[in-house]
Design a protein around this motif. Sequence first.
Motif, mmCIF file in Angstrom:
data_model
loop_
_atom_site.group_PDB
_atom_site.id
_atom_site.type_symbol
_atom_site.label_atom_id
_atom_site.label_comp_id
_atom_site.label_asym_id
_atom_site.label_seq_id
_atom_site.Cartn_x
_atom_site.Cartn_y
_atom_site.Cartn_z
ATOM 1 N N THR A 11 0.818 -1.213 0.000
ATOM 2 C CA THR A 11 0.000 0.000 0.000
ATOM 3 C C THR A 11 0.852 1.262 0.000
ATOM 4 O O THR A 11 0.353 2.347 -0.304
ATOM 5 C CB THR A 11 -0.938 0.035 1.222
ATOM 6 O OG1 THR A 11 -0.163 0.178 2.412
ATOM 7 C CG2 THR A 11 -1.774 -1.229 1.299
ATOM 8 N N ASN A 12 2.121 1.129 0.377
ATOM 9 C CA ASN A 12 3.022 2.285 0.386
ATOM 10 C C ASN A 12 3.599 2.480 -1.010
ATOM 11 O O ASN A 12 4.125 1.542 -1.615
ATOM 12 C CB ASN A 12 4.138 2.067 1.401
ATOM 13 C CG ASN A 12 3.625 2.094 2.818
ATOM 14 O OD1 ASN A 12 3.310 3.151 3.357
ATOM 15 N ND2 ASN A 12 3.531 0.920 3.438
ATOM 16 N N LEU A 13 3.540 3.702 -1.508
ATOM 17 C CA LEU A 13 3.895 4.006 -2.887
ATOM 18 C C LEU A 13 5.208 4.766 -2.968
ATOM 19 O O LEU A 13 5.679 5.331 -1.991
ATOM 20 C CB LEU A 13 2.791 4.838 -3.533
ATOM 21 C CG LEU A 13 1.366 4.290 -3.463
ATOM 22 C CD1 LEU A 13 0.389 5.291 -4.069
ATOM 23 C CD2 LEU A 13 1.276 2.936 -4.158
ATOM 24 N N SER A 14 5.745 4.803 -4.176
ATOM 25 C CA SER A 14 6.884 5.657 -4.515
ATOM 26 C C SER A 14 6.643 6.194 -5.925
ATOM 27 O O SER A 14 7.235 5.739 -6.900
ATOM 28 C CB SER A 14 8.205 4.878 -4.440
ATOM 29 O OG SER A 14 8.488 4.458 -3.131
ATOM 30 N N VAL A 15 5.742 7.175 -6.018
ATOM 31 C CA VAL A 15 5.324 7.711 -7.311
ATOM 32 C C VAL A 15 5.322 9.234 -7.254
ATOM 33 O O VAL A 15 5.243 9.839 -6.180
ATOM 34 C CB VAL A 15 3.914 7.210 -7.702
ATOM 35 C CG1 VAL A 15 3.915 5.700 -7.886
ATOM 36 C CG2 VAL A 15 2.882 7.615 -6.643
ATOM 37 N N ASP A 16 5.413 9.851 -8.424
ATOM 38 C CA ASP A 16 5.316 11.300 -8.532
ATOM 39 C C ASP A 16 3.932 11.724 -8.041
ATOM 40 O O ASP A 16 2.918 11.323 -8.606
ATOM 41 C CB ASP A 16 5.501 11.713 -9.992
ATOM 42 C CG ASP A 16 5.510 13.221 -10.199
ATOM 43 O OD1 ASP A 16 5.116 13.958 -9.281
ATOM 44 O OD2 ASP A 16 5.919 13.662 -11.288
ATOM 45 N N PRO A 17 3.855 12.543 -6.980
ATOM 46 C CA PRO A 17 2.539 12.901 -6.441
ATOM 47 C C PRO A 17 1.750 13.847 -7.335
ATOM 48 O O PRO A 17 0.549 14.008 -7.147
ATOM 49 C CB PRO A 17 2.883 13.565 -5.110
ATOM 50 C CG PRO A 17 4.257 14.106 -5.304
ATOM 51 C CD PRO A 17 4.956 13.123 -6.192
ATOM 52 N N MET A 18 2.424 14.515 -8.290
ATOM 53 C CA MET A 18 1.771 15.470 -9.182
ATOM 54 C C MET A 18 1.067 16.568 -8.395
ATOM 55 O O MET A 18 -0.137 16.796 -8.540
ATOM 56 C CB MET A 18 0.794 14.767 -10.130
ATOM 57 C CG MET A 18 1.459 13.911 -11.190
ATOM 58 S SD MET A 18 0.268 13.088 -12.270
ATOM 59 C CE MET A 18 -0.525 14.501 -13.054
ATOM 60 N N SER A 60 -10.077 8.509 0.951
ATOM 61 C CA SER A 60 -9.104 9.556 1.264
ATOM 62 C C SER A 60 -7.985 9.612 0.237
ATOM 63 O O SER A 60 -7.547 8.602 -0.307
ATOM 64 C CB SER A 60 -8.510 9.327 2.656
ATOM 65 O OG SER A 60 -7.855 8.080 2.729
ATOM 66 N N ASP A 61 -7.527 10.841 -0.020
ATOM 67 C CA ASP A 61 -6.318 11.067 -0.800
ATOM 68 C C ASP A 61 -5.103 10.932 0.112
ATOM 69 O O ASP A 61 -5.174 11.162 1.319
ATOM 70 C CB ASP A 61 -6.314 12.471 -1.404
ATOM 71 C CG ASP A 61 -7.432 12.691 -2.400
ATOM 72 O OD1 ASP A 61 -8.057 11.704 -2.824
ATOM 73 O OD2 ASP A 61 -7.680 13.864 -2.740
ATOM 74 N N SER A 112 -3.382 12.858 -10.518
ATOM 75 C CA SER A 112 -2.397 12.407 -9.532
ATOM 76 C C SER A 112 -2.718 10.988 -9.066
ATOM 77 O O SER A 112 -3.879 10.659 -8.785
ATOM 78 C CB SER A 112 -2.386 13.340 -8.322
ATOM 79 O OG SER A 112 -1.675 12.757 -7.251
ATOM 80 N N PRO A 113 -1.703 10.132 -8.948
ATOM 81 C CA PRO A 113 -1.937 8.773 -8.456
ATOM 82 C C PRO A 113 -2.244 8.729 -6.962
ATOM 83 O O PRO A 113 -2.538 7.643 -6.436
ATOM 84 C CB PRO A 113 -0.612 8.058 -8.769
ATOM 85 C CG PRO A 113 0.405 9.140 -8.818
ATOM 86 C CD PRO A 113 -0.304 10.339 -9.358
ATOM 87 N N ALA A 164 1.860 10.823 -13.982
ATOM 88 C CA ALA A 164 1.100 9.609 -14.277
ATOM 89 C C ALA A 164 0.381 9.701 -15.611
ATOM 90 O O ALA A 164 0.142 8.669 -16.265
ATOM 91 C CB ALA A 164 0.094 9.353 -13.149
ATOM 92 N N ASP A 165 0.018 10.899 -16.049
ATOM 93 C CA ASP A 165 -0.720 11.063 -17.305
ATOM 94 C C ASP A 165 0.187 11.491 -18.455
ATOM 95 O O ASP A 165 -0.309 11.975 -19.485
ATOM 96 C CB ASP A 165 -1.865 12.057 -17.136
ATOM 97 C CG ASP A 165 -1.379 13.446 -16.748
ATOM 98 O OD1 ASP A 165 -0.254 13.572 -16.234
ATOM 99 O OD2 ASP A 165 -2.132 14.422 -16.956
ATOM 100 N N PHE A 166 1.510 11.317 -18.311
ATOM 101 C CA PHE A 166 2.432 11.693 -19.389
ATOM 102 C C PHE A 166 2.180 10.851 -20.639
ATOM 103 O O PHE A 166 1.902 9.651 -20.567
ATOM 104 C CB PHE A 166 3.878 11.521 -18.932
ATOM 105 C CG PHE A 166 4.859 11.605 -20.064
ATOM 106 C CD1 PHE A 166 5.207 12.820 -20.614
ATOM 107 C CD2 PHE A 166 5.417 10.444 -20.607
ATOM 108 C CE1 PHE A 166 6.089 12.891 -21.682
ATOM 109 C CE2 PHE A 166 6.298 10.511 -21.658
ATOM 110 C CZ PHE A 166 6.639 11.733 -22.204
ATOM 111 N N SER A 167 2.335 11.495 -21.824
ATOM 112 C CA SER A 167 2.104 10.796 -23.089
ATOM 113 C C SER A 167 3.355 10.739 -23.962
ATOM 114 O O SER A 167 3.867 9.665 -24.249
ATOM 115 C CB SER A 167 0.965 11.472 -23.860
ATOM 116 O OG SER A 167 0.804 10.908 -25.143
ATOM 117 N N HIS A 168 3.891 11.899 -24.402
ATOM 118 C CA HIS A 168 4.994 11.887 -25.361
ATOM 119 C C HIS A 168 5.706 13.235 -25.370
ATOM 120 O O HIS A 168 5.263 14.203 -24.726
ATOM 121 C CB HIS A 168 4.473 11.562 -26.766
ATOM 122 C CG HIS A 168 3.499 12.569 -27.296
ATOM 123 N ND1 HIS A 168 2.141 12.531 -27.023
ATOM 124 C CD2 HIS A 168 3.671 13.692 -28.077
ATOM 125 C CE1 HIS A 168 1.541 13.540 -27.615
ATOM 126 N NE2 HIS A 168 2.447 14.263 -28.257
#
Length: 627
Positions: free
Chosen positions: A347-354, A391-392, A373-374, A436-440
């Motif tokens: 459940t613990n993440l390591s992602v760009d919070p945006m 919750s966020d 945002s993830p 998370a929503d990056f494309s190109h």
Amino acid sequence: MKPKIFLPLLLSSLILNSSLLISTVRYVSPTGSSTPPYTTWETAADSIMECINISVFGDTIYVANGTYKEQVVMIPGLSLVGAGMDSCVIDTRELVTSASFVAVEVIDSCLFRGFKIIVYYNNELGYAITGGGKSLIEFNNVLIAGVGTLIGLSPMVLKNIYSDVQIGIWAFNSSSLIKNNYINNADSYLGQGIRIEAFDLTYTPVIDSNYIETTGFGIGIAFGSKPTITNNTIILKADYSKGYQGSYTDTAKVFNNIVIASQYLPNSDGFVNTGVPHQTYNNNVFGELGDGFVFTGDDSHLIQLVNNSIINANNGIINCGGQSISAHYNNSWNNDVNYSGFTPDTTNLSVDPMIVNDDSTKGDLDFHLQKYSPLIDAGDPNILDRDGSRSDIGLYGGPYGWSYTYNDLAPRPPHNLTAVVEDGLIKLSWNKNTEADFSHYRIYRDTVTNFIYDTTRIVGITSDTLFYDNLPITNKEKKYYYLVTAFDNQNNQSEPSEEVTVTITGLTEHPPIGDDGFRLLSNYPNPFNPSTIIPYRLKEPGYVKLYVYDIKGELVKVLVNQWQNKGYYEVVFQPNTEERERANSFEAPMGPYYSDIATGIYIYQIMVRGEGDIPVFSDMGKMILLK
């Protein structure tokens, strides 16, 4: 007859008891007198204490603008209201005799509002406000030096300003509400923002929505009490400082607070728990500090760490002792070590919070989450946001957080664009976007610098961070300029990367030469206000000096003066009034500003000396400040 007798007695009793509840309004003015009862401005007291000495529970005292050189000791149930923090001053500098001196003592059920308090020239001596009881300290007060507020039992401390204090608010044996205060002890040695102590664990203070700048710790629990600490902003201003420190307490609730490192502080910590049970939910730590959340001690108290976010620290979440950490649904991102001393579950993440803005050079930091945002609805499913959804993770999630609209923003501009020659082609590379929503990406090329990147300049599209370009054949020296933009899935386009140059010396005779050596890049934005970024690249290590001059050639600011390793760097030039005054008020890391900063043209110059103190590179650029 008995009813006829009883009714007058009842009415008499009600009238007598009602009279005891009637409060008196009194007044104090520097032009007043020493003749009671001080019930009008015309008959005002000339001393705060003279007025307090004839007051009783429930009275209100209004204090006019002026300076009052006296110690103030309030009585229970008294409201003491100053005319304003800017001009209603309690100055006790001539009265301080020891470190335990108290300038203002706030007792049970008091209101204290609207004063500036000056304790002592030496901020290690004297307290500004102490006290006890159920008090409301609701005011716009400024405290200069010493301890800001020492309060007890159940006061409310709201909307105060404490400046240059050793301890801002000291809640002792208190179930206080301490809310909406501004506390600045950034210039005090090991200053403390809010300190909580109690001998009895029945005390339940609430520390809510305070803004604290500190060199020591922002909020600390020395022993006792069951506090709720929520929605506070803590700015760390010196190394070895701590945002929150809890020790020897019982089940503290620490929700929706943020700790920000104002600079590189490798020995500072965000949240420190020394072996006591805590519920730590929806907090943020941001910046280059030592540890985001650190737990020490060797007892078995349960630490509940849920829905928290930590960005850019040395260690994100670290367990240094033998405590049992219940760590779930946290996000540790872009730290040197994200999790240490325990095994995080899935459940613990390591992602760009945006978050909306993680770059203070582009306005104030903004930790609201972007639309994709993830961390949205990724927190503990048993905890709900204010809007009733799951919750966020992070600052604004959970029942103490905010309900707000998630904005769909463009990606960050690509950074660290470089160009090298590889098999006769130009190889472009840059740092990868992590949204998370990056494309190109789009790659643009032109033969003039600072070109407009429209569709006619597109030379490639890729989702990778590498691009090879085959240049047109030429028999003469020619320069090409490149930049890159990022797109998300909603087709939002970022601002462009820095521009990189490729020099060609004739493809029929020589391969292209990638300009990937020493570079002083164009500042951006330009023109600028209030700040701009000056990028540069070092081909190899060297001693770097980066200066700013005005158009007359007079030195304005030394931005860099140190040895640096090979790589890409960005330096902020922010000549606004606040930053300039701060730099000139004490020995700043890179020195003060040397002249006034006005609208106009400024020159920035870089000089690099390599091994043996040999000059290896120099260049300059021009920028415009518009106010």
